[in-house]
Design a protein around this motif. Structure first.
Motif, PDB file in Angstrom:
ATOM      1  N   MET A   1      75.661 -25.642  39.514  1.00  0.00           N
ATOM      2  CA  MET A   1      75.294 -25.591  37.894  1.00  0.00           C
ATOM      3  C   MET A   1      75.869 -24.520  37.435  1.00  0.00           C
ATOM      4  SD  MET A   1      74.997 -27.267  35.456  1.00  0.00           S
ATOM      5  CE  MET A   1      73.890 -28.646  35.241  1.00  0.00           C
ATOM      6  N   GLN A   2      75.969 -23.609  38.526  1.00  0.00           N
ATOM      7  CA  GLN A   2      76.098 -22.230  38.285  1.00  0.00           C
ATOM      8  C   GLN A   2      77.930 -22.005  38.036  1.00  0.00           C
ATOM      9  OE1 GLN A   2      74.311 -18.901  37.043  1.00  0.00           O
ATOM     10  NE2 GLN A   2      76.830 -18.495  36.111  1.00  0.00           N
ATOM     11  N   LYS A   3      78.269 -23.073  39.311  1.00  0.00           N
ATOM     12  CA  LYS A   3      79.727 -22.744  38.798  1.00  0.00           C
ATOM     13  C   LYS A   3      80.780 -23.536  37.992  1.00  0.00           C
ATOM     14  CE  LYS A   3      81.268 -20.190  42.694  1.00  0.00           C
ATOM     15  NZ  LYS A   3      81.705 -19.468  42.795  1.00  0.00           N
ATOM     16  N   VAL A   4      79.878 -24.505  37.258  1.00  0.00           N
ATOM     17  CA  VAL A   4      79.506 -25.212  36.509  1.00  0.00           C
ATOM     18  C   VAL A   4      80.191 -24.754  34.979  1.00  0.00           C
ATOM     19  CG1 VAL A   4      79.920 -27.576  34.799  1.00  0.00           C
ATOM     20  CG2 VAL A   4      79.711 -27.641  37.169  1.00  0.00           C
ATOM     21  N   ALA A   5      79.089 -23.175  34.659  1.00  0.00           N
ATOM     22  CA  ALA A   5      78.241 -22.656  33.755  1.00  0.00           C
ATOM     23  C   ALA A   5      79.664 -21.479  33.408  1.00  0.00           C
ATOM     24  CB  ALA A   5      77.310 -22.005  33.921  1.00  0.00           C
ATOM     25  N   ASP A   6      79.941 -21.540  35.030  1.00  0.00           N
ATOM     26  CA  ASP A   6      80.778 -19.967  34.768  1.00  0.00           C
ATOM     27  C   ASP A   6      82.958 -20.520  34.489  1.00  0.00           C
ATOM     28  OD1 ASP A   6      79.057 -18.217  35.834  1.00  0.00           O
ATOM     29  OD2 ASP A   6      80.790 -18.743  37.911  1.00  0.00           O
ATOM     30  N   LEU A   7      83.369 -22.508  34.426  1.00  0.00           N
ATOM     31  CA  LEU A   7      84.227 -22.283  34.054  1.00  0.00           C
ATOM     32  C   LEU A   7      83.835 -23.054  32.588  1.00  0.00           C
ATOM     33  CD1 LEU A   7      84.377 -24.840  37.700  1.00  0.00           C
ATOM     34  CD2 LEU A   7      86.430 -22.343  36.478  1.00  0.00           C
ATOM     35  N   LEU A   8      82.815 -23.243  32.274  1.00  0.00           N
ATOM     36  CA  LEU A   8      82.884 -24.024  30.385  1.00  0.00           C
ATOM     37  C   LEU A   8      82.545 -22.870  29.824  1.00  0.00           C
ATOM     38  CD1 LEU A   8      80.967 -26.716  30.539  1.00  0.00           C
ATOM     39  CD2 LEU A   8      82.782 -26.703  30.453  1.00  0.00           C
TER      40      LEU A   8
ATOM     41  N   ILE B   1      88.437 -32.472  31.999  1.00  0.00           N
ATOM     42  CA  ILE B   1      86.469 -32.469  32.275  1.00  0.00           C
ATOM     43  C   ILE B   1      86.324 -32.056  33.643  1.00  0.00           C
ATOM     44  CG2 ILE B   1      84.810 -34.107  32.965  1.00  0.00           C
ATOM     45  CD1 ILE B   1      86.323 -35.906  30.430  1.00  0.00           C
ATOM     46  N   ILE B   2      85.818 -31.004  33.882  1.00  0.00           N
ATOM     47  CA  ILE B   2      84.844 -30.336  35.280  1.00  0.00           C
ATOM     48  C   ILE B   2      83.968 -31.385  36.151  1.00  0.00           C
ATOM     49  CG2 ILE B   2      83.655 -28.373  36.151  1.00  0.00           C
ATOM     50  CD1 ILE B   2      84.907 -26.802  33.293  1.00  0.00           C
ATOM     51  N   ILE B   3      83.853 -31.549  37.118  1.00  0.00           N
ATOM     52  CA  ILE B   3      83.151 -32.075  37.791  1.00  0.00           C
ATOM     53  C   ILE B   3      83.096 -31.847  38.645  1.00  0.00           C
ATOM     54  CG2 ILE B   3      83.512 -34.788  38.688  1.00  0.00           C
ATOM     55  CD1 ILE B   3      85.407 -35.988  36.784  1.00  0.00           C
ATOM     56  N   ALA B   4      82.142 -31.695  39.118  1.00  0.00           N
ATOM     57  CA  ALA B   4      81.453 -30.958  40.324  1.00  0.00           C
ATOM     58  C   ALA B   4      80.224 -32.476  41.419  1.00  0.00           C
ATOM     59  CB  ALA B   4      80.549 -29.624  39.962  1.00  0.00           C
TER      60      ALA B   4
ATOM     61  N   ILE C   1      88.452 -33.986  41.028  1.00  0.00           N
ATOM     62  CA  ILE C   1      87.002 -33.321  41.018  1.00  0.00           C
ATOM     63  C   ILE C   1      87.889 -32.396  40.947  1.00  0.00           C
ATOM     64  CG2 ILE C   1      85.798 -35.293  40.968  1.00  0.00           C
ATOM     65  CD1 ILE C   1      84.583 -33.161  44.091  1.00  0.00           C
ATOM     66  N   ALA C   2      86.222 -30.801  40.610  1.00  0.00           N
ATOM     67  CA  ALA C   2      86.295 -29.108  40.500  1.00  0.00           C
ATOM     68  C   ALA C   2      86.263 -28.267  41.727  1.00  0.00           C
ATOM     69  CB  ALA C   2      85.823 -28.495  39.084  1.00  0.00           C
ATOM     70  N   GLY C   3      84.997 -28.872  42.002  1.00  0.00           N
ATOM     71  CA  GLY C   3      84.810 -28.402  43.712  1.00  0.00           C
ATOM     72  C   GLY C   3      83.236 -29.720  43.618  1.00  0.00           C
TER      73      GLY C   3
END
Length: 318
Positions: free
Chosen positions: A154-161, A249-252, A269-271
């Protein structure tokens, strides 16, 4: 002389029978066996064997069993708790020295585990923890830190957003300990980002790629999503299939599986957060052998590391 010849013949037959028994595989129609027949008999009972993560677990377990010279039987509970309980009971009755299992029902497997431990079987819980596992005589837990995995993802997604956007979450089966812990990790991070808004309730897709794809296809027709956070790679791949490559869309996901790596490579997907499920099985088998040899464990909670994998470091893990 006739009597002596008869005795020698009978003795040879008995030796032949014993030799035949010792070389019989411990696997059955539901599983496979490996290792040498003079070693410990160990059973690995998986939740299921239907995705890349579980295949990596069984492959790593087989390799470790061969390395250590133990006789390994791998069974699948097919996501059914009653089946898993029956399999544990069967392994006890067949004289297995150790049982490794990933619980289908974290609240419902304790009694079966305790019954096995009370019979002198070394019981190791892997991947997803039983509730209050230590109280049931389970010798060790070999797993990843699922809360940390959820926080990392979730932190990685937050950073990307940049801390802002509409998000949705795909979960594993309700009640699964690992999934609940990953959700706890998500929530720990989300409380720091009030502008990341869940526009739809989390969807239980049972770890399944097809279910995730169908769910996300319906979401995309109803919501404007900036990110989809998935509790495993299988569901992330399904979400990526629905959204298409380079959708914006960022998908993790979580698990670091080959299908997840492929989806990162082609932009679906992003990661993913790798917890190394294979190492969880390897560590569990090593712990069982240590205990069966009369040794002691440095810790009865054996954790693997979390690693974020995306296009920048994908080549190191493929």
């Amino acid at each position: 002389m006739k009597r002596l010849a008869a005795l020698l013949t009978t003795g040879a037959m008995i030796v032949g029978m014993l030799t035949g028994c010792s070389s019989t595989s411990t696997g059955d129609a539901q599983g496979s066996a490996t290792g040498n027949d003079d070693g410990y008999k160990i059973a690995l009972i998986q939740q299921h064997q239907t995705n890349a993560f579980q295949i990596a677990v069984s492959d790593a377990a087989e390799a470790k069993a061969e390395e250590l010279g133990v006789d390994l039987t791998i069974l699948s509970a097919d996501q059914d708790a009653a089946t898993q309980i029956s399999q544990i009971e069967q392994c006890v009755s067949e004289g297995y020295d150790a049982i490794l299992f990933e619980p289908v029902d974290p609240d419902g497997l304790g009694a079966a585990a305790k019954a096995a431990a009370d019979k002198g079987v070394v019981v190791i819980n892997i991947i997803s923890a039983c509730t209050d596992w230590e109280s049931y005589g389970i010798s060790a837990l070999s797993c990843g830190d699922n809360v940390k995995a959820g926080e990392t993802e979730m932190q990685k997604v937050a950073d990307l957003l940049n801390g802002k956007g509409n998000i949705a979450i795909l979960t594993g089966p309700s009640g699964d300990a690992g999934g609940l812990q990953r959700m706890e990790g998500y929530e720990n991070i989300l409380k720091n980002y009030p502008d990341m808004v869940q526009v739809v309730q989390p969807a239980d897709c049972q770890w399944d790629t097809a279910s995730a794809q169908s769910t996300v296809e319906s979401w995309l027709s109803a919501y404007d999503l900036d990110a989809i956070i998935c509790e495993n790679d299988g569901m992330a791949v399904g979400a990526g299939n629905a959204a298409g490559a380079n959708s914006g869309i960022i998908i993790a996901g979580v698990d670091g599986t080959p299908d997840g790596f492929e989806a990162i490579g082609d932009g679906r997907i992003a990661g993913t957060v790798s917890q190394n499920g294979g190492a969880m099985a390897e560590n569990g088998i090593e712990a069982a052998v240590t205990l069966l040899d009369g040794g002691e464990l440095e810790t009865n909670t054996i954790l693997t590391d979390n690693t974020w994998i995306d296009s920048s470091n994908l080549a190191e893990y493929e």
